[in-house]
Design an enzyme around this catalytic site. Structure first.
Site, short mmCIF file in Angstrom:
data_model
loop_
_atom_site.label_atom_id
_atom_site.label_comp_id
_atom_site.label_asym_id
_atom_site.label_seq_id
_atom_site.Cartn_x
_atom_site.Cartn_y
_atom_site.Cartn_z
N HIS A 95 3.90 6.80 -4.03
CA HIS A 95 3.71 5.93 -5.19
C HIS A 95 4.78 6.20 -6.25
CE1 HIS A 95 -0.41 6.08 -3.44
NE2 HIS A 95 -0.45 4.82 -3.83
N GLU B 25 -1.74 -5.33 -14.18
CA GLU B 25 -1.84 -5.58 -15.63
C GLU B 25 -3.13 -6.30 -16.02
OE1 GLU B 25 0.24 -9.26 -14.00
OE2 GLU B 25 0.13 -7.12 -13.57
N GLU C 222 -2.84 -4.30 -1.83
CA GLU C 222 -3.62 -3.52 -0.88
C GLU C 222 -3.71 -4.22 0.48
OE1 GLU C 222 -4.35 -0.58 -1.33
OE2 GLU C 222 -4.17 -0.34 -3.49
#
Length: 879
Positions: free
Chosen positions: A469, A430, A378
């Site tokens: 995305h 993850e 980000e």
């Protein structure tokens, strides 16, 4: 729209690298010039070794660009940044036209310094030399804001929350350029539990909304400490106030200059994410604080420890690459943790252009600050914003996301000492889940081996901003493959490509060329440059890859440049919204025959035209007169034997229309009340409102066989009731179809009606769970019968139309991951009932369509790398 002209030299380079005898990286450079379609300014001039002026690099760059080979006026360039990377120096400019910003147009000049001397090594980017734009707007900013909200926010539930704020004028580089208003759209998407923040652009001459770009990129010094969500004790650079409390304010970095250059982490304390959509930090938001230098469990749970520690790691990573902070100028880095969505968990994080915002995950997820790769991803959006500023749309947006993927994972693996060979090194996100194993929790995998021609998700810009995305790992996967071959030193090459070669509107081919050029400039060996080229080849990133995708439909119109409205179809004749091939100017209404022949343009007013309908003999559509600020419904014979005429005009926005002979019906705003009404006009008579009365609205007209059907919506006791109404156009009598009985606490929902010679069919949702069945009644409103029953196995529909024998439904397939197989597809079912059958095996998006005679369907298809108007005459049944 397409921002992606082919550049063939990228593949030529990769092939040349594999041929014995090609010049090695240390041989004297040979100047090369690569052109770009639609402009005289080169896409790239490389291999230069020309003396440049000493002193101010901006002045030296402008002096160099005055050379006639560039075909540009340096006076039209505004300096943005100067990047210094060792001996390399890159000046980035933004183009202005008649003192207006040009969307996405940037040009770069690259130098190499040797002592006090400087030489030019290359230049390139996007400079539009063919612009010819009237800088005086016709459309007011307020009207532009209204149009952006009405047109570019398709979901009515979201539209109701949207606030539209007009901004500056600029030039959008379509054809010879389009003068446009920038409009900011803010609101909320309740279904996804996330805020909405869009930058929309509206033609300032015609009023045509052009496109919208998602701004949200989802996802005294003292030494403190804290525990991350994963139990790791980490040091925290904090600040001890005069009252002896400690706050997460990091002034220990080289960027701190005594006034600015901090790393600040704020605790939203459960405030709603909507409060944090505007630039900067809202008043009253406090820094995360602790009475001692040890930040405790509450700061672990809120994400403050992870967010603050992670921001420091991001700073350290980019500082090692020669960058001082996200903006490259040592500017303060802001983070906000612990936001909610209407009091519940906000399971996301985003960069809004000025700050990081992290949601808390609740029972199943950690704070989104708990994934260092998410933090790095980000915050890298901030680096991209302050360098190449890749537009968050289509392939450039997928590159934006892909670079954030790459650097986010590079930051995490470096900070945590994870080797690139670790199976989890390529995973993104993850570490967010509290219970699931990493592979099940990851948002994306850079080692997913996706190939552009095989795996590119064929979506239009209506979904995920054109796949930003969904298609990111095609590009980031190529970069990660190269990193696995060449090691962590490849990060410098990718960073160099981002900051010194890429420009806002680059596509995958441009991105490949930028990386290969950066590799050459960085002095990589021929062997290593071959490895980079092979990584891109493995992921199918080469010119012309879109043409390798197969379809089972027949193309009626190739490459539509406006893809918001469904087409209209009656018999062999169709009408569709399109734009000129070079996308220069306003939208047009085109017509043609399914049997063949060229399409002709019906609209003749030179304005923004949309929402066509046809009865096979003439078409009607909506047009905006920007000077008068009125919406017109215009009509013209399909053979263009007469000019278009104005059927009706009003200051109220028109959503949809239907036509049969001299009868036109439409759903539009009543200027007097602001309510959406159903209107009917017969011949030269004045239009009448069919849904008079406060709290009564009308939507989605359909006309066939002398009858009009529409959805009537009434509001009572805080709930909306919806049902079809059938009107006999000859007698004026109406039949209100009985409302479908609900199976939940709320009234049932009815949408998208279609009328045939014998029936009315529509979509219904008996318990408002998003799954919908297909209902059928006779024209007198009797015999209500499910064609497809609502229930746990019912589809999630996107659209409906019908012929005499078959009902066509757009279906959003099941599946939590978005793949081509899960994009909206077309299905059919006999009007008498039965099982839904797959209509076309095309792999891409099929969300807007019109049903023709028999089983024929005409639809907008996103499969083959752009949006095409295609058709079939029977279902494929199985794929």
């Amino acid at each position: 729209m397409s921002w992606r002209p082919f550049v063939l030299t990228a593949t030529a380079l990769s092939l040349a690298l594999a041929v014995p005898g090609v010049a090695a990286a240390d041989d004297p450079p040979q100047p090369q010039v690569e052109s770009r379609a639609g402009t005289l300014a080169p896409a790239e001039v490389s291999g230069l070794a020309e003396p440049a002026a000493a002193g101010d690099p901006v002045a030296a760059a402008k002096t160099h660009l005055a050379d006639p080979r560039y075909h540009l006026d340096p006076a039209d360039l505004v300096p943005l940044t100067t990047v210094v990377n060792g001996q390399d120096e890159t000046v980035r400019f933004a183009q202005r036209y008649r003192n207006l910003p040009v969307f996405g147009a940037q040009y770069l000049v690259r130098f190499r310094k040797d002592g006090t001397g400087r030489e030019v090594t290359g230049a390139g980017g996007r400079f539009l030399t063919e612009l010819d734009v009237d800088p005086t707007p016709t459309v007011t900013p307020a009207l532009a804001a209204r149009l952006a909200r009405s047109r570019l926010v398709r979901d009515e539930r979201i539209r109701d929350t949207i606030k539209a704020t007009p901004g500056e004028l600029l030039v959008v580089p379509r054809g010879k350029g389009v003068l446009a208003w920038h409009v900011t759209l803010t609101g909320a998407d309740a279904a996804k539990k996330r805020p909405v923040l869009l930058d929309a652009y509206v033609d300032a001459h015609s009023g045509q909304p052009l496109f919208a770009v998602d701004r949200l990129r989802f996802a005294g010094p003292a030494t403190g400490s804290g525990k991350t969500a994963h139990g790791k004790d980490v040091p925290l650079n904090a600040f001890q106030r005069a009252d002896n409390a400690y706050e997460l304010r990091d002034r220990a970095r080289p960027m701190w200059n005594g006034t600015t250059g901090e790393i600040l982490t704020y605790d939203a304390a459960g405030a709603d994410v909507q409060d944090f959509l505007n630039p900067g930090i809202p008043a009253g938001t406090e820094l995360a604080e602790s009475p001692t230098p040890a930040f405790g469990a509450e700061h672990t749970e809120s994400g403050a420890v992870d967010g603050h520690w992670g921001a420091g790691k991001v700073y350290e990573y980019y500082k090692a690459l020669g960058r001082d902070g996200l903006d490259g100028k040592g500017g303060t880095m802001y983070s906000v943790v612990n936001v909610t969505y209407y009091g519940g968990p906000f399971e996301n994080a985003f960069w809004d252009g000025t700050k990081m915002v992290y949601g808390g995950g609740g029972a199943d997820l950690h704070s989104f600050a708990a994934g260092l790769d998410v933090v790095g991803h980000e915050m890298t959006h901030g680096v991209i914003t302050h360098s190449a500023d890749l537009v968050y749309l289509g392939q450039s947006g997928a590159m934006n996301e892909g670079l954030a993927d790459y650097f986010g994972n590079a930051i995490q693996t470096g900070a945590l000492g994870i080797p690139t060979s670790d199976p989890d090194a390529s995973l993104l996100g993850e570490d967010l889940c509290k219970n699931l194993p990493p592979a099940q929790c990851a948002i994306r995998d850079l080692d997913d081996d996706r190939n552009a021609a095989k795996d590119y998700l064929g979506v239009t810009t209506a979904l995920d901003s054109g796949g930003v995305h969904l298609n990111s790992t095609i590009f980031s996967g190529a970069l990660w493959d190269a990193r696995e071959k060449l090691g962590t030193g490849f990060d410098k090459v990718v960073y160099k490509a981002l900051t010194e070669y890429m420009t806002p509107l680059d596509d995958f081919g441009d991105g490949r060329r930028a990386v290969e050029s950066a590799a050459r400039a960085a002095g990589l060996s021929t062997r290593d440059r071959i490895a980079v080229a092979q990584a891109f080849d493995r992921h199918g990133i080469r010119p012309g890859w879109e043409r390798l995708i197969r379809i089972d439909s027949r193309v009626v119109l190739d490459g539509l440049t406006d893809a918001i409205d469904p087409p209209a179809l009656a018999g062999d004749r169709y009408a569709v919204t399109n734009n000129t091939p070079d996308t220069n100017g306003s939208t047009v209404i085109q017509t043609g025959r399914l049997s063949g022949g060229r399409a002709t343009t019906l609209s003749d007013d030179g304005r923004w035209d949309w929402t066509p309908a046809t009865d096979g003999r003439r078409a009607v559509w909506v047009s905006l007169d920007p000077a008068a600020g009125v919406f017109q419904i215009r009509s013209r014979p399909l053979d263009a034997s007469a000019p278009s005429t104005v059927v009706h005009e009003s200051t109220g926005y028109v959503y949809a229309a239907a036509v049969s002979g001299d009868t036109v019906a439409w759903s539009g705003e009543d200027p007097a009340t602001g309510e959406v009404e159903m209107w009917l006009k017969r011949g030269n008579a004045a239009p009448v409102i069919l849904t008079e009365g406060k709290g009564v609205a009308g939507y989605m007209p359909s006309i066939s066989g002398g009858r009009l059907v529409y959805i009537r919506v009434t509001f009572a006791s805080g709930s909306s009731h919806s049902t079809p109404v059938v009107r006999d156009l000859a007698t004026g009598t109406e039949v209100v179809v009985p409302e479908v009985p609900p199976t939940g606490v709320l009234p049932s929902l009815s949408i998208y009606p279609a009328v045939t010679a014998k029936h009315v069919v529509w979509l219904y949702d008996a318990n408002r769970d998003g799954r919908m069945g297909v209902m059928r009644v006779a024209l007198d409103g009797t015999g209500q019968t499910p064609v497809v029953a609502d229930g746990p196995q019912a589809p999630h529909p996107t659209w409906l139309d019908a012929s005499e024998s078959r009902v066509t439904v757009g279906v959003q397939p099941e599946g939590t991951t978005l793949e081509n197989v899960n994009l909206p597809k077309i299905y059919q079912v006999p009007v008498t009932g039965g099982a839904l059958e797959r209509y076309s095996c095309n792999r891409g998006e099929q969300s807007l369509f019109a049903a023709g005679t028999g089983g024929r369907v005409l639809w907008l298809d996103g499969t083959a790398g752009d949006t095409d108007l295609v058709t079939r005459d029977r279902p494929a049944h199985r794929c």
